[in-house]
Design an enzyme around this catalytic site. Structure first.
Site, PDB file in Angstrom:
ATOM      1  N   HIS A 158      -8.302  -0.732  -0.228  1.00 18.37           N
ATOM      2  CA  HIS A 158      -7.340  -1.826  -0.436  1.00 18.37           C
ATOM      3  C   HIS A 158      -8.153  -3.053  -0.855  1.00 18.37           C
ATOM      4  O   HIS A 158      -9.204  -3.319  -0.260  1.00 18.37           O
ATOM      5  CB  HIS A 158      -6.603  -2.179   0.856  1.00 18.37           C
ATOM      6  CG  HIS A 158      -5.935  -1.032   1.534  1.00 18.37           C
ATOM      7  ND1 HIS A 158      -4.569  -0.902   1.609  1.00 18.37           N
ATOM      8  CD2 HIS A 158      -6.439   0.036   2.192  1.00 18.37           C
ATOM      9  CE1 HIS A 158      -4.270   0.189   2.299  1.00 18.37           C
ATOM     10  NE2 HIS A 158      -5.389   0.780   2.660  1.00 18.37           N
ATOM     11  N   HIS A 207      -5.156  -0.894  -5.153  1.00 20.81           N
ATOM     12  CA  HIS A 207      -5.385   0.262  -4.288  1.00 20.81           C
ATOM     13  C   HIS A 207      -6.107   1.327  -5.099  1.00 20.81           C
ATOM     14  O   HIS A 207      -5.605   1.759  -6.137  1.00 20.81           O
ATOM     15  CB  HIS A 207      -4.053   0.778  -3.729  1.00 20.81           C
ATOM     16  CG  HIS A 207      -3.367  -0.225  -2.856  1.00 20.81           C
ATOM     17  ND1 HIS A 207      -2.357  -1.036  -3.312  1.00 20.81           N
ATOM     18  CD2 HIS A 207      -3.591  -0.568  -1.565  1.00 20.81           C
ATOM     19  CE1 HIS A 207      -1.975  -1.839  -2.335  1.00 20.81           C
ATOM     20  NE2 HIS A 207      -2.694  -1.582  -1.273  1.00 20.81           N
ATOM     21  N   LYS A 264     -13.351  -3.987   6.940  1.00 28.11           N
ATOM     22  CA  LYS A 264     -13.117  -4.765   5.722  1.00 28.11           C
ATOM     23  C   LYS A 264     -14.225  -5.774   5.484  1.00 28.11           C
ATOM     24  O   LYS A 264     -14.937  -6.183   6.409  1.00 28.11           O
ATOM     25  CB  LYS A 264     -11.763  -5.473   5.796  1.00 28.11           C
ATOM     26  CG  LYS A 264     -11.625  -6.430   6.980  1.00 28.11           C
ATOM     27  CD  LYS A 264     -10.275  -7.130   6.962  1.00 28.11           C
ATOM     28  CE  LYS A 264     -10.160  -8.119   8.115  1.00 28.11           C
ATOM     29  NZ  LYS A 264      -9.013  -9.019   7.990  1.00 28.11           N
ATOM     30  N   ARG A 298       6.940 -11.570   4.979  1.00 25.17           N
ATOM     31  CA  ARG A 298       6.485 -11.450   6.360  1.00 25.17           C
ATOM     32  C   ARG A 298       7.135 -12.540   7.202  1.00 25.17           C
ATOM     33  O   ARG A 298       7.227 -13.687   6.758  1.00 25.17           O
ATOM     34  CB  ARG A 298       4.952 -11.573   6.441  1.00 25.17           C
ATOM     35  CG  ARG A 298       4.230 -10.469   5.700  1.00 25.17           C
ATOM     36  CD  ARG A 298       2.725 -10.627   5.769  1.00 25.17           C
ATOM     37  NE  ARG A 298       2.046  -9.622   4.954  1.00 25.17           N
ATOM     38  CZ  ARG A 298       0.737  -9.561   4.779  1.00 25.17           C
ATOM     39  NH1 ARG A 298      -0.049 -10.455   5.357  1.00 25.17           N
ATOM     40  NH2 ARG A 298       0.204  -8.619   4.019  1.00 25.17           N
ATOM     41  N   ASP A 357      -2.652  -7.283  -5.165  1.00 22.53           N
ATOM     42  CA  ASP A 357      -3.157  -6.058  -4.554  1.00 22.53           C
ATOM     43  C   ASP A 357      -3.824  -5.136  -5.559  1.00 22.53           C
ATOM     44  O   ASP A 357      -3.442  -5.093  -6.728  1.00 22.53           O
ATOM     45  CB  ASP A 357      -2.001  -5.269  -3.932  1.00 22.53           C
ATOM     46  CG  ASP A 357      -1.664  -5.752  -2.539  1.00 22.53           C
ATOM     47  OD1 ASP A 357      -2.593  -6.114  -1.809  1.00 22.53           O
ATOM     48  OD2 ASP A 357      -0.472  -5.773  -2.184  1.00 22.53           O
ATOM     49  N   CYS A 395       0.789  -1.244   0.000  1.00 22.86           N
ATOM     50  CA  CYS A 395       0.000   0.000   0.000  1.00 22.86           C
ATOM     51  C   CYS A 395       0.822   1.296   0.000  1.00 22.86           C
ATOM     52  O   CYS A 395       0.499   2.214  -0.760  1.00 22.86           O
ATOM     53  CB  CYS A 395      -1.010   0.013   1.138  1.00 22.86           C
ATOM     54  SG  CYS A 395      -0.852  -1.261   2.363  1.00 22.86           S
ATOM     55  N   GLN A 417       1.109 -10.890  -3.375  1.00 24.59           N
ATOM     56  CA  GLN A 417      -0.275 -10.464  -3.166  1.00 24.59           C
ATOM     57  C   GLN A 417      -0.827  -9.841  -4.442  1.00 24.59           C
ATOM     58  O   GLN A 417      -0.137  -9.061  -5.092  1.00 24.59           O
ATOM     59  CB  GLN A 417      -0.348  -9.435  -2.037  1.00 24.59           C
ATOM     60  CG  GLN A 417      -0.299 -10.019  -0.644  1.00 24.59           C
ATOM     61  CD  GLN A 417      -0.672  -8.986   0.391  1.00 24.59           C
ATOM     62  OE1 GLN A 417      -0.106  -7.900   0.429  1.00 24.59           O
ATOM     63  NE2 GLN A 417      -1.618  -9.316   1.250  1.00 24.59           N
TER      64      GLN A 417
END
Length: 401
Positions: free
Chosen positions: A277, A152, A231, A130, A150, A101, A148
């Protein structure tokens, strides 16, 4: 759920048998994809790129490692640093990204924006790291290095609900393609949250409004939201009836404020956008693990690493086998010829164990008639066709999916 069946369909077992991926002690928790696994991965990424391009997203790529000060500004340092990896370069502290992000925010902030440009939709297949405890690592399901899918979005407040509505449609389109049904959960403000309670109430009300308008049944998980916003989570149901959390849509009023994101409004004054997100697969690795187990390694034709295997009965039929292979490849199919000097029974058994969708056997009759005997693994049905007819048969199956 039958535990024996779950073990048969275990993605680590099938991943090894089908030569899809492996793990190495030199990189614990960081999976290594083998050639056949890369075929599946590339197909998933290709589908993702195609669908996002047609839905009005712009693809980006942000750095894997950025300065620690960025993560302090984003709030990840306070809320997530125990799961992050760090490095020091040129007397500067850096962190390897656990999420993409902040990079998307930097791109949004890289130029002056007008209200007419919004919504801005960025999509990124972002490699993140991670720190997971070694005891929790599990094949492709729980890893330390993963990609990921992702997205945004930077939107005006009046665009929140229509954009989320479109995202829900896109998620439904993806899951339907794989034959997944799914459950929806709405997660609300946690104890450890950023921003004001009023802002959170507003964000939660927006998500609830879209779910209600679409008539989607959902469960509320009180206090389970991300630290920066509420979320919507999507739990897909596999062939064994197990539930997997994959997709997520998160509303964020905090990060645009922390990074000073703005656009020039219709009144010619700076306004702050809202950030959404969003992920659909969740991660490529985890989604692959779920697919391997869901299909028990018997992938639909479009995903299968090898879509057809040609088995010549003897060495003299190999040349014709290679001619067939060339024509199938020109039509865009992934096909192999087993020209080994082994018994037919062994070659057929191995093709069965590799769970290849179509098996093509050629002998004297096929060479003489310029035909082929093709058997579909799914129903064991054997038919004799011309090469052109066989290609059309596979194309029809591909198009139907």
């Amino acid at each position: 759920m039958n535990s024996n069946q779950a073990e048969i369909q275990n993605h680590r077992k099938l991943g090894q048998e089908l030569e899809l991926f492996t793990s190495m002690e030199e990189a614990p928790g960081m999976p290594v994809f083998l050639p056949k696994g890369m075929v599946i991965r590339n197909e998933l990424e290709s589908l993702w790129k195609k669908k996002h391009q047609s839905a009005g997203y712009q693809e980006i790529k942000t750095p894997i490692m950025m300065k620690q000060s960025l993560w302090e500004q984003s709030g990840h340092w306070d809320h997530y640093h125990e799961n992050m990896y760090f490095s020091r370069v040129d007397e500067q502290d850096y962190a390897i990204k656990p999420m993409s992000c902040p990079g998307a925010v930097l791109i949004f902030n890289s130029k002056r924006r007008s209200y007419r440009e919004l919504p801005v939709r960025y999509a990124e297949l972002g490699l993140v790291h991670r720190h997971e405890l070694s005891g929790s690592l599990n094949g492709l399901l729980r890893v330390r290095s993963f990609t990921q899918d992702d997205a945004h979005l930077f939107v005006r407040e009046d665009q929140i609900e229509p954009e989320i509505d479109s995202i829900l449609d896109l998620i439904h389109e993806f899951y339907s393609r794989f034959g997944f049904s799914y459950k929806v959960e709405l997660s609300t403000r946690p104890e450890d949250f950023m921003g004001s309670a009023d802002m959170w109430d507003k964000a939660e009300a927006s998500l609830e409004s879209v779910l209600e308008a679409k008539g989607l049944p959902y469960q509320v998980n009180h206090g389970e939201g991300a630290f920066y916003g509420p979320k919507i989570d999507f739990h897909i149901l596999d062939s064994l009836g197990r539930s997997w959390q994959c997709g997520t849509v998160q509303l964020d009023f905090q990060m645009p404020e922390k990074f000073g994101c703005s656009y020039i409004g219709e009144d010619s004054k700076p306004q702050q956008p809202v950030m959404i997100h969003r992920a659909i697969y969740g991660s490529i690795e985890r989604f692959m693990a779920i697919l391997i187990e869901h299909y028990a390694g018997e992938f639909p034709l479009w995903l299968a690493p090898v879509q057809a295997k040609i088995i010549p009965i003897s060495e003299v039929h190999a040349e014709y086998g290679n001619q067939i292979k060339q024509q199938f490849e020109q039509a865009g199919f992934r096909i192999e010829v087993d020209c080994r000097l082994e018994k037919m029974g062994l070659k057929i058994r191995e093709a069965e164990m590799q769970k290849i969708p179509y098996m093509i056997v050629i002998g004297d009759q096929e060479v003489l008639n310029r035909s082929l005997s093709i058997r579909r693994r799914k129903d064991k049905k054997l038919v004799v066709l011309s090469i052109e007819e066989a290609i059309m048969l596979l194309k029809k199956e591909m198009d139907s999916k």
